[in-house]
Design an enzyme around this catalytic site. Structure first.
Site, PDB file in Angstrom:
ATOM      1  N   ASP A  34      31.480  16.390  24.769  1.00 56.80           N
ATOM      2  CA  ASP A  34      32.721  16.285  23.677  1.00 56.80           C
ATOM      3  C   ASP A  34      32.228  16.808  22.341  1.00 56.80           C
ATOM      4  OD1 ASP A  34      32.934  14.657  25.923  1.00 56.80           O
ATOM      5  OD2 ASP A  34      34.310  13.324  25.174  1.00 56.80           O
ATOM      6  N   GLU A  75      36.403  17.323  36.634  1.00 60.26           N
ATOM      7  CA  GLU A  75      35.585  16.344  37.301  1.00 60.26           C
ATOM      8  C   GLU A  75      36.420  15.922  38.625  1.00 60.26           C
ATOM      9  OE1 GLU A  75      34.429  13.593  34.231  1.00 60.26           O
ATOM     10  OE2 GLU A  75      32.912  14.935  33.507  1.00 60.26           O
TER      11      GLU A  75
HETATM   12  C1  BGC Z   1      35.979  13.773  30.868  1.00 64.06           C
HETATM   13  C2  BGC Z   1      34.735  14.438  30.413  1.00 64.06           C
HETATM   14  C3  BGC Z   1      34.199  13.605  29.096  1.00 64.06           C
HETATM   15  C4  BGC Z   1      33.970  12.187  28.956  1.00 64.06           C
HETATM   16  C5  BGC Z   1      33.852  11.517  27.911  1.00 64.06           C
HETATM   17  C6  BGC Z   1      35.514  12.213  30.935  1.00 64.06           C
HETATM   18  O1  BGC Z   1      36.729  11.575  31.467  1.00 64.06           O
HETATM   19  O2  BGC Z   1      36.043  14.287  32.105  1.00 64.06           O
HETATM   20  O3  BGC Z   1      34.922  15.844  30.279  1.00 64.06           O
HETATM   21  O4  BGC Z   1      33.134  14.195  28.737  1.00 64.06           O
HETATM   22  O5  BGC Z   1      35.351  11.721  29.718  1.00 64.06           O
HETATM   23  O6  BGC Z   1      34.924  11.813  26.879  1.00 64.06           O
END
Ligand code: BGC
Length: 749
Positions: free
Chosen positions: A358, A497
């Site tokens: 992020d 994800e």
């Molecule tokens: C997202 C990730 C992100 C993380 C922290 C997750 O829900 O899929 O891309 O890095 O949250 O924000």
């Protein structure tokens, strides 16, 4: 889902914005009874060293009151490390004519709470009628000084409608009870000593010195009090580990009772041996409340002069953008290069303060373009933590450095392997810490972008080269050369994800290829222009001509398929997965993964965030406009934007804007921009999602305005939503402040 309280919060000017002046305040005129954790997040104040959630001063039901300071992490027993909840400076207990001020009792006659983004002050004015019928006006104001990051300040003024005794007590607890989310209910800091200072027999300063349980970080806070009005008594109380200063006033309509506290925080990370003495000294030497405020205001004015974005014709968008920038500024370490910004900034317990991609992909560009010194601090955090990345690579049988998916103070992997699932009962295996690899390339990307924008050769060829080359060694060791003559990256998780254990994720592979190509070019540049540095690196990392040839070979034969019609398959076999009509799942208030379950979602084409579109934006020189449109059209209806992740919408906004769809872009943009303020996912109580704040800035500047920087200089290519009359922004290019103004089709730079 947006909460009622979130809906009540104003997104326009209330008091301090005269008509026609761009919006700067987040405010609400209706008091929400009961716990409002989203408001605690929204109204966070801070200064890049610490942040304090916007919990009201008086105690109430179920509050998530806390102050976090950068870098002060402590492990939860048998679990991972997290930011420690520290003693909090904001508590007050107020009695008026013997009745305790409590907004859940009596009547709220009027209410106004405002966060002024211009100067970081949070104010609250409550006209309260007590259960026995006495009406009083209570005005609260607080801020963390942006001029001296150790200082915080709070003032309350109580004006009863008729003469009445007022007691204001200012207690200090060793920790604020953290919430229990099933995995944490932890007191991270235990008291070492209580502190008291000031004139003999009439102390005006109380403090606490605490130590975190496992890591033994020391933290001290000292609060110096200034009372104004008809003070009839002053006492210092002490419960074990919890000092308090109590002031009694004879107050009335023309004689308000006023108490200000100016506080100082010091942690053992600051390098002073005696944190308690340092906090006491800072509190004693601090100027008055008004002077601390004036200095902080001046510092805020300087910050905004470097980074403000103006949008005319859309107050909601204007406020959302400034709100996001405010939250990035208060979380950004201006003087510390060993800390970074967690996914939920310093505004909540979410993600335990851990740092993800992020930072580099979503938040860092804002700093790179507007506050390069802060960007360098954030990048140096990664440089200092290369040792943790080496450990991770070695643990996975790879060479070089592999950055952790989640990082805290030591730079080692702190991603939990198991978490409670959405039902709150079953444990779910979290694979991101094991196989979400792309973060190593994301960090190299950010390092390269920083160099392109700032021209900071010393940093790039120094720390930047260490980061890029050591992570390149990881990329050279992870893929496997297979019978088809290509390098494959098996068993990974890409940015989306919802799909785990996939092969040849396009984002990961394309980034690894880009990274290896960059590393070869960088090493060759070093050999040509800084031969001594190249030799030192060759000795330290064992980089030879064969290494460079191998890196080029892997990059050239990396499995990345663009498909004949420009449609990129997100990973091998993605197109064979079940196609789900997301529209047919409406109405819904939960993510697709929460509805279908992890395994079932994995078997579909539904995305948490638009993996391929992110790739198209970040490596934009590799793709043409047709590819943007083709992939945007395919992936957008399959992306769970509303409930999946708040990272994706800004990226989709940028692609839509660049693909010539500004109104589509606007819809995505507002979804991301209002993630913190409007809380569409119902999770902002946990903290502000810093990535959506940074993504929002990118959507305006790099998306709608189309700013692009290259070796030759910078250009803009505006595609604004039709109702935006004017966009203006500033950024610093190679040390010089630039001011861009776009009016309809006209452009001024
Ligand atoms: C997202 C990730 C992100 C993380 C922290 C997750 O829900 O899929 O891309 O890095 O949250 O924000």
């Amino acid at each position: 889902m947006a909460t009622d309280a979130a809906a009540r919060r104003q997104t326009g000017p209330v008091r301090s914005d005269p008509a026609g002046v761009p919006v700067w305040t987040v405010s609400e005129r209706v008091h929400a009874p009961g716990p409002d954790h989203h408001a605690e997040t929204v109204y966070t104040v801070g200064n890049g060293y610490l942040c304090t959630r916007g919990t009201p001063e008086e105690s109430g039901e179920d509050q998530w009151r806390t102050t976090f300071a950068h870098g002060v992490f402590d492990p939860v027993p048998l679990f991972v490390t997290e930011l420690a909840n520290l003693p909090d400076w904001t508590s007050l207990a107020i009695t008026i004519a013997g009745e305790v001020f409590d907004t859940s009792r009596g009547e709220i006659v009027s209410f106004l709470r405002e966060l002024d983004l211009r100067d970081g002050t949070l104010t609250r004015e409550v006209v309260w009628r007590s259960p026995r019928g006495l009406t009083s006006i209570l005005r609260f104001e607080r801020f963390a000084s942006l001029a001296d990051e150790h200082l915080v300040a709070l003032r309350v003024e109580v004006t009863p409608e008729r003469a009445a005794p007022v007691r204001i007590s200012s207690p200090l607890h060793s920790y604020a009870p953290s919430r229990g989310d099933g995995t944490t209910w932890v007191q991270h800091a235990s008291p070492v000593a209580t502190l008291v200072d000031g004139p003999a027999g009439r102390p005006d300063t109380i403090g606490l010195h605490v130590r975190t349980m496992a890591q033994h970080y020391e933290v001290a806070v000292a609060l110096r009090h200034h009372a104004r009005g008809d003070v009839t008594g002053q006492a210092h109380w002490e419960l074990p580990g919890a000092p308090a200063l109590v002031h009694d006033f004879a107050a009335g309509p023309a004689a308000p009772a006023t108490l200000a506290k100016v506080g100082a925080y010091q942690t053992s990370r600051d390098g002073e041996a005696d944190v308690a003495a340092a906090a006491l000294r800072r509190a004693r030497e601090a100027p008055t409340y008004e002077d601390v405020l004036a200095a902080s205001r001046a510092a805020w004015a300087r910050r905004w002069a470097a980074c403000d974005v103006e949008i005319e014709g859309d107050d909601d968008a204007q406020l959302a953008v400034r709100f996001g920038l405010y939250h990035l500024i208060i979380a950004a370490p201006a003087h510390d290069d060993r800390v970074n910004i967690g996914a939920k900034t310093l505004s909540g317990f979410g993600y335990r303060g851990h740092v993800f991609w992020d930072t580099e992909i979503f938040m860092l560009p804002f700093f790179t373009y507007t506050m390069p010194d802060i960007a360098r601090n954030l990048l140096d955090y990664r440089w200092h933590n290369l040792a943790g990345a080496r450990t991770k690579a070695a643990g996975n049988g790879c060479a070089g450095a592999q950055y952790p998916w989640e990082s805290a103070d030591t730079g080692e992997e702190v991603c939990p392997a198991w978490l409670l699932g959405p039902d709150g009962v079953e444990l779910v295996r979290i694979w991101t810490g094991d196989i979400e690899l792309h973060i190593s390339a994301d960090i190299a990307y950010a390092a390269h972008q920083y160099w392109q924008v700032t021209g900071d050769d010393d940093w790039y060829y120094g720390h930047g080269a260490d980061i890029i080359l050591e992570t390149a060694q990881f990329w050279a060791s992870r893929p496997t050369l297979e019978a088809d003559g290509r390098y494959h990256m098996r068993d990974v998780v890409g940015p989306d994800e919802y799909h785990e254990h996939v092969d040849d994720n396009a984002y990961t592979n394309a980034f690894a290829r880009w990274h290896l190509t960059l590393a070869v070019a960088l090493f060759e540049e070093l050999r040509a222009s800084r031969p001594e540095r190249a030799s030192a690196l060759r000795r330290a990392l064992g980089i030879t001509d064969e290494t460079l040839a191998q890196w080029s070979d892997i990059a050239g034969r990396m499995a990345v398929d663009h498909g004949e019609d420009g449609l990129i398959e997100q990973f091998e076999g993605y197109f064979d997965r079940t196609d789900v009509d997301l529209a047919a799942m409406e109405p819904r208030t939960r993510s697709v993964q929460a509805i279908l379950g992890i395994e079932a979602t994995n078997r579909t084409q539904v995305l948490k965030q638009p993996d391929v579109l992110m790739l198209l934006f970040l490596l934009r020189s590799e793709f043409d406009r047709e590819a943007l449109r083709r992939n945007y059209d395919y992936y957008t209806p399959r992306t769970d934007h509303r409930y999946g992740s708040s990272l994706g919408p800004a990226m989709s906004a940028i692609i839509a804007a660049r693909a010539g769809l500004p109104e589509d872009a606007y819809q995505h943009f507002m979804l991301g921009a209002q993630a913190g303020l409007k809380d569409p996912r119902g999770n902002a109580a946990d903290g502000i999602h810093g990535a959506s704040c940074g993504g929002t800035w990118q959507a305006v500047v790099l998306g709608f305005a189309g700013l692009s920087v290259s070796e030759e200089g910078w250009t803009v290519d505006p595609r604004l939503p039709a109702h935006w009359r004017r966009v203006a922004f500033r950024f610093t290019h190679r040390g010089e402040l630039q001011h861009v103004e776009i009016r309809n089709e006209e452009l001024t730079a």
